[in-house]
Design a protein around this motif. Structure first.
Motif, PDB file in Angstrom:
ATOM      1  N   ARG A 177       1.309  -0.416   0.141  1.00 32.31           N
ATOM      2  CA  ARG A 177      -0.292  -0.075   0.164  1.00 32.31           C
ATOM      3  C   ARG A 177       0.908   1.151   0.234  1.00 32.31           C
ATOM      4  NH1 ARG A 177      -5.182   1.058   1.676  1.00 32.31           N
ATOM      5  NH2 ARG A 177      -6.397   2.917   1.970  1.00 32.31           N
ATOM      6  N   VAL A 178       0.766   2.191  -1.002  1.00 30.80           N
ATOM      7  CA  VAL A 178       1.290   3.250  -1.018  1.00 30.80           C
ATOM      8  C   VAL A 178       0.794   4.730  -0.941  1.00 30.80           C
ATOM      9  CG1 VAL A 178       2.620   4.349  -2.290  1.00 30.80           C
ATOM     10  CG2 VAL A 178       3.210   2.520  -1.958  1.00 30.80           C
ATOM     11  N   GLY A 179       0.077   5.047   0.101  1.00 29.03           N
ATOM     12  CA  GLY A 179      -0.491   5.938  -0.337  1.00 29.03           C
ATOM     13  C   GLY A 179      -1.987   5.609  -0.224  1.00 29.03           C
ATOM     14  N   GLU A 180      -3.184   6.238  -1.354  1.00 32.55           N
ATOM     15  CA  GLU A 180      -4.488   5.109  -1.513  1.00 32.55           C
ATOM     16  C   GLU A 180      -4.467   4.118  -2.049  1.00 32.55           C
ATOM     17  OE1 GLU A 180      -7.000   6.388  -0.352  1.00 32.55           O
ATOM     18  OE2 GLU A 180      -5.548   7.241   0.879  1.00 32.55           O
ATOM     19  N   ARG A 181      -3.194   3.815  -3.223  1.00 32.64           N
ATOM     20  CA  ARG A 181      -3.044   2.945  -4.091  1.00 32.64           C
ATOM     21  C   ARG A 181      -2.633   1.213  -3.366  1.00 32.64           C
ATOM     22  NH1 ARG A 181      -2.247   2.318  -9.649  1.00 32.64           N
ATOM     23  NH2 ARG A 181      -1.778   0.656 -10.186  1.00 32.64           N
ATOM     24  N   ILE A 182      -3.305   0.291  -3.267  1.00 34.78           N
ATOM     25  CA  ILE A 182      -2.965  -0.532  -2.753  1.00 34.78           C
ATOM     26  C   ILE A 182      -2.754  -1.626  -4.187  1.00 34.78           C
ATOM     27  CG2 ILE A 182      -3.292  -3.347  -1.897  1.00 34.78           C
ATOM     28  CD1 ILE A 182      -5.206  -1.690  -0.212  1.00 34.78           C
ATOM     29  N   ALA A 183      -1.009  -2.970  -4.137  1.00 32.91           N
ATOM     30  CA  ALA A 183      -1.060  -3.544  -4.779  1.00 32.91           C
ATOM     31  C   ALA A 183      -0.033  -4.742  -4.488  1.00 32.91           C
ATOM     32  CB  ALA A 183       0.458  -2.994  -5.906  1.00 32.91           C
ATOM     33  N   PRO A 184      -0.613  -5.901  -6.196  1.00 32.93           N
ATOM     34  CA  PRO A 184       0.457  -7.067  -5.136  1.00 32.93           C
ATOM     35  C   PRO A 184       1.485  -7.204  -5.887  1.00 32.93           C
ATOM     36  CG  PRO A 184      -1.179  -7.593  -7.153  1.00 32.93           C
ATOM     37  CD  PRO A 184      -1.425  -5.941  -6.363  1.00 32.93           C
ATOM     38  N   GLY A 185       2.617  -7.956  -4.303  1.00 33.87           N
ATOM     39  CA  GLY A 185       4.468  -7.983  -5.034  1.00 33.87           C
ATOM     40  C   GLY A 185       4.610  -9.528  -4.450  1.00 33.87           C
ATOM     41  N   THR A 186       5.731  -9.738  -5.147  1.00 31.35           N
ATOM     42  CA  THR A 186       6.403 -10.557  -5.185  1.00 31.35           C
ATOM     43  C   THR A 186       7.432 -11.199  -4.938  1.00 31.35           C
ATOM     44  OG1 THR A 186       6.195 -11.742  -7.244  1.00 31.35           O
ATOM     45  CG2 THR A 186       4.359 -12.732  -5.606  1.00 31.35           C
ATOM     46  N   LEU A 187       7.725 -11.492  -4.016  1.00 28.87           N
ATOM     47  CA  LEU A 187       9.798 -12.116  -3.753  1.00 28.87           C
ATOM     48  C   LEU A 187      10.002 -13.414  -3.707  1.00 28.87           C
ATOM     49  CD1 LEU A 187      12.419 -11.158  -3.311  1.00 28.87           C
ATOM     50  CD2 LEU A 187      11.861 -11.545  -0.646  1.00 28.87           C
ATOM     51  N   ALA A 188      10.961 -13.448  -4.788  1.00 26.70           N
ATOM     52  CA  ALA A 188      10.901 -15.521  -4.870  1.00 26.70           C
ATOM     53  C   ALA A 188      12.574 -15.137  -4.585  1.00 26.70           C
ATOM     54  CB  ALA A 188      10.389 -15.454  -6.180  1.00 26.70           C
ATOM     55  N   LEU A 189      12.765 -16.785  -4.134  1.00 27.62           N
ATOM     56  CA  LEU A 189      13.881 -16.874  -3.603  1.00 27.62           C
ATOM     57  C   LEU A 189      14.609 -18.413  -4.889  1.00 27.62           C
ATOM     58  CD1 LEU A 189      14.958 -15.111  -0.231  1.00 27.62           C
ATOM     59  CD2 LEU A 189      15.255 -13.905  -2.684  1.00 27.62           C
ATOM     60  N   PRO A 190      15.639 -18.284  -4.700  1.00 25.77           N
ATOM     61  CA  PRO A 190      15.838 -19.488  -4.852  1.00 25.77           C
ATOM     62  C   PRO A 190      16.060 -20.404  -3.678  1.00 25.77           C
ATOM     63  CG  PRO A 190      18.071 -18.432  -5.818  1.00 25.77           C
ATOM     64  CD  PRO A 190      16.680 -17.800  -5.101  1.00 25.77           C
ATOM     65  N   ALA A 191      15.499 -21.679  -3.723  1.00 30.02           N
ATOM     66  CA  ALA A 191      15.719 -22.136  -2.014  1.00 30.02           C
ATOM     67  C   ALA A 191      16.832 -23.288  -2.211  1.00 30.02           C
ATOM     68  CB  ALA A 191      14.666 -23.754  -2.655  1.00 30.02           C
ATOM     69  N   GLU A 192      17.358 -23.350  -2.887  1.00 27.86           N
ATOM     70  CA  GLU A 192      18.768 -24.264  -2.011  1.00 27.86           C
ATOM     71  C   GLU A 192      20.107 -22.245  -1.651  1.00 27.86           C
ATOM     72  OE1 GLU A 192      21.927 -23.549  -6.157  1.00 27.86           O
ATOM     73  OE2 GLU A 192      20.513 -24.202  -6.936  1.00 27.86           O
ATOM     74  N   ALA A 193      19.346 -21.110  -1.809  1.00 30.41           N
ATOM     75  CA  ALA A 193      20.153 -19.971  -1.060  1.00 30.41           C
ATOM     76  C   ALA A 193      20.049 -20.426  -0.207  1.00 30.41           C
ATOM     77  CB  ALA A 193      19.910 -19.216  -1.818  1.00 30.41           C
TER      78      ALA A 193
END
Length: 292
Positions: A177-193
């Motif tokens: 949420r930034v101000g009045e706007r809500i957006a989805p996001g993702t963070l993907a990390l390699p499992a081996e790390a």
């Protein structure tokens, strides 16, 4: 009032790659810390009150992760030292462009169409991602021992080559949420790390151990126990005409023990007794001792 049940999750028995419960909890805490730190960082960068909420952490193949993203989206590739697969920080393009507008001083940026970044916009987004990685390193601590940097940007989720299709990725979903706007996001990390730092967890047990664990768990589960008289059969008309003071004869001889039942299932018999000032049942027989 009808209860709203959560949507069921599909479990693929052909690919039972799931996080151990203790591992999932550690990662959830790490991503929640990252979300709080990133929200504070975004507020300082874009000069608008921002909040990031961690919603879900799961493990999936890179192919599944890429398929779950919009065809056109913003993907910052994150090279990780000593690890071939790259991480990915993904946000919608129009949301990132709105952040850039805020950072440049716009109080209420106009809606922006999905388009790729200009060189200046890409430089500003890169700085936002670099600051987010500082928060990631702080939040994960010893869980992420290799250096993580910001590589290139990709805009087509189907053509971004961050990892091989079958590489396992730990994927966290966020609500930004930034101000009045809500957006989805993702963070993907390699499992081996990440997974090697979580330690070993026994994922399988022998059938003998499984039976012992099940017996031990069942032995500690509280159950309701009742003492029952022999049931009496009556007509519906008798039930409907019952009044205060009526007597219902029971076909239970005085000398016959009561039935011990657990969840309606008989497990033995007991005689009526006392335990101090309370009534009690004195066990006479158990199921194994009763004649067949």
């Amino acid at each position: 009032m009808t209860d709203i049940l959560p949507a069921p999750e599909v479990y693929d028995f052909a690919r039972p790659s799931t996080l151990a419960r203790e591992h999932a909890r550690v990662l959830e805490l790490a991503f929640e810390t990252f979300a709080r730190q990133w929200g504070t960082q975004l507020t300082a960068k874009v000069r608008v009150v921002s909040q990031v909420t961690s919603e879900q952490v799961q493990i999936m193949t890179y192919d599944e992760y890429a398929a779950s993203l919009p065809a056109l989206t913003g993907m910052a590739l994150l090279p990780i030292a000593d690890t071939t697969p790259k991480g990915v920080l993904q946000v919608p393009l129009d949301a990132a462009l709105t952040w850039v507008s805020h950072a440049l001083g716009a109080a209420r940026p106009l809606p922006t169409p999905d388009r790729t970044f200009t060189p200046i916009e890409q430089a500003l987004v890169r700085k936002i991602v670099e600051d987010a990685l500082d928060d990631l390193r702080y939040s994960f601590g010893g869980l992420l021992v290799h250096d993580v940097g910001v590589g290139g940007f990709q805009y087509n989720s189907q053509f971004a080559q961050a990892a091989q299709k079958g590489d396992l990725m730990i994927v966290a979903s966020f609500s930004i949420r930034v101000g009045e706007r809500i957006a989805p996001g993702t963070l993907a990390l390699p499992a081996e790390a990440v997974l090697p730092q979580l330690g070993e967890t026994a994922t399988t047990v022998s059938p003998a151990d499984a039976r012992a664990l099940l017996d031990a768990q069942l032995a500690s589960v509280p159950v309701g126990v009742s003492l029952r008289l022999a049931p009496a059969a009556v007509l519906p008309s008798q039930v409907l005409s019952l009044a205060v003071g009526d007597v219902l004869p029971l076909p239970h001889p005085q000398h016959r023990p009561l039935t011990i039942a657990v969840d309606g299932e008989p497990v033995g018999t007991a005689a009526v007794g006392a335990n101090g000032s309370r009534l009690a049942g004195i066990v006479v027989t158990t199921t194994s001792e009763q004649p067949a």
